[in-house]
Write a protein that holds these residues in place. Sequence first.
Motif, PDB file in Angstrom:
ATOM      1  N   SER A 183      -2.081  14.200   6.328  1.00 17.90           N
ATOM      2  CA  SER A 183      -3.383  14.520   5.738  1.00 17.90           C
ATOM      3  C   SER A 183      -3.695  15.998   5.878  1.00 17.90           C
ATOM      4  O   SER A 183      -4.216  16.620   4.950  1.00 17.90           O
ATOM      5  CB  SER A 183      -4.493  13.701   6.403  1.00 17.90           C
ATOM      6  N   SER A 231      -1.584   6.675   3.221  1.00 16.56           N
ATOM      7  CA  SER A 231      -2.899   6.522   3.843  1.00 16.56           C
ATOM      8  C   SER A 231      -2.808   6.912   5.311  1.00 16.56           C
ATOM      9  O   SER A 231      -1.808   6.629   5.968  1.00 16.56           O
ATOM     10  CB  SER A 231      -3.424   5.094   3.697  1.00 16.56           C
ATOM     11  N   ILE A 260      -6.819   7.994   1.479  1.00 16.60           N
ATOM     12  CA  ILE A 260      -5.777   7.368   0.670  1.00 16.60           C
ATOM     13  C   ILE A 260      -5.407   8.351  -0.427  1.00 16.60           C
ATOM     14  O   ILE A 260      -6.257   8.789  -1.197  1.00 16.60           O
ATOM     15  CB  ILE A 260      -6.255   6.036   0.072  1.00 16.60           C
ATOM     16  N   SER A 319       0.670   4.541  -2.361  1.00 12.14           N
ATOM     17  CA  SER A 319      -0.145   5.608  -1.784  1.00 12.14           C
ATOM     18  C   SER A 319       0.313   5.964  -0.373  1.00 12.14           C
ATOM     19  O   SER A 319       1.082   5.243   0.244  1.00 12.14           O
ATOM     20  CB  SER A 319      -1.614   5.162  -1.725  1.00 12.14           C
ATOM     21  N   LEU A 368       0.832  -1.205   0.000  1.00 13.05           N
ATOM     22  CA  LEU A 368       0.000   0.000   0.000  1.00 13.05           C
ATOM     23  C   LEU A 368       0.867   1.256   0.000  1.00 13.05           C
ATOM     24  O   LEU A 368       0.618   2.196  -0.742  1.00 13.05           O
ATOM     25  CB  LEU A 368      -0.938   0.000   1.204  1.00 13.05           C
TER      26      LEU A 368
END
Length: 148
Positions: free
Chosen positions: A52, A34, A132, A32, A28
């Motif tokens: 984020s 996440s 994501i 990306s 993952l």
Amino acid sequence: MFKIARTNVAAPLMPGSLDNDNHEHDLLAQYSISETWVGDFSSGVIRLKERSAKLHGLITPECGLLSLMRCYDANDHHRILEIFEQAATRSSSFCFSTTIIMPNGYRQPLFCMGESNGYEEAYSGSMLGVFIFPRFKTNTDEPVVRRQ
């Protein structure tokens, strides 16, 4: 992609269903970034992780829904607001995808999946989700003009 699914007794939300015990982290992470996020219905505050918050152009990791969405493609605002509104009124699972329009005009794809719970209970409820961010930007040669 915009989707909300109401939960019921036959398909209850699984406590900790978004726990971070996935064994595919390396794969993952190759494609990306996440991070999880949480929302509190009683205060209206959404708490993001550091990356984020930065990718959303926020100075602090705590914000409201409208501040969070400010950088999203304006064409998606109505549908995303609808999803959050529905999830806030009944325990649900939801997902959406949009594009973050960066200050330099480039576009960063975003996928969001989450679940809400507790609204029907005696307390105000909450949301738990994951963002994501694929490790690429779209239209990197063409800046995008933000809609006002």
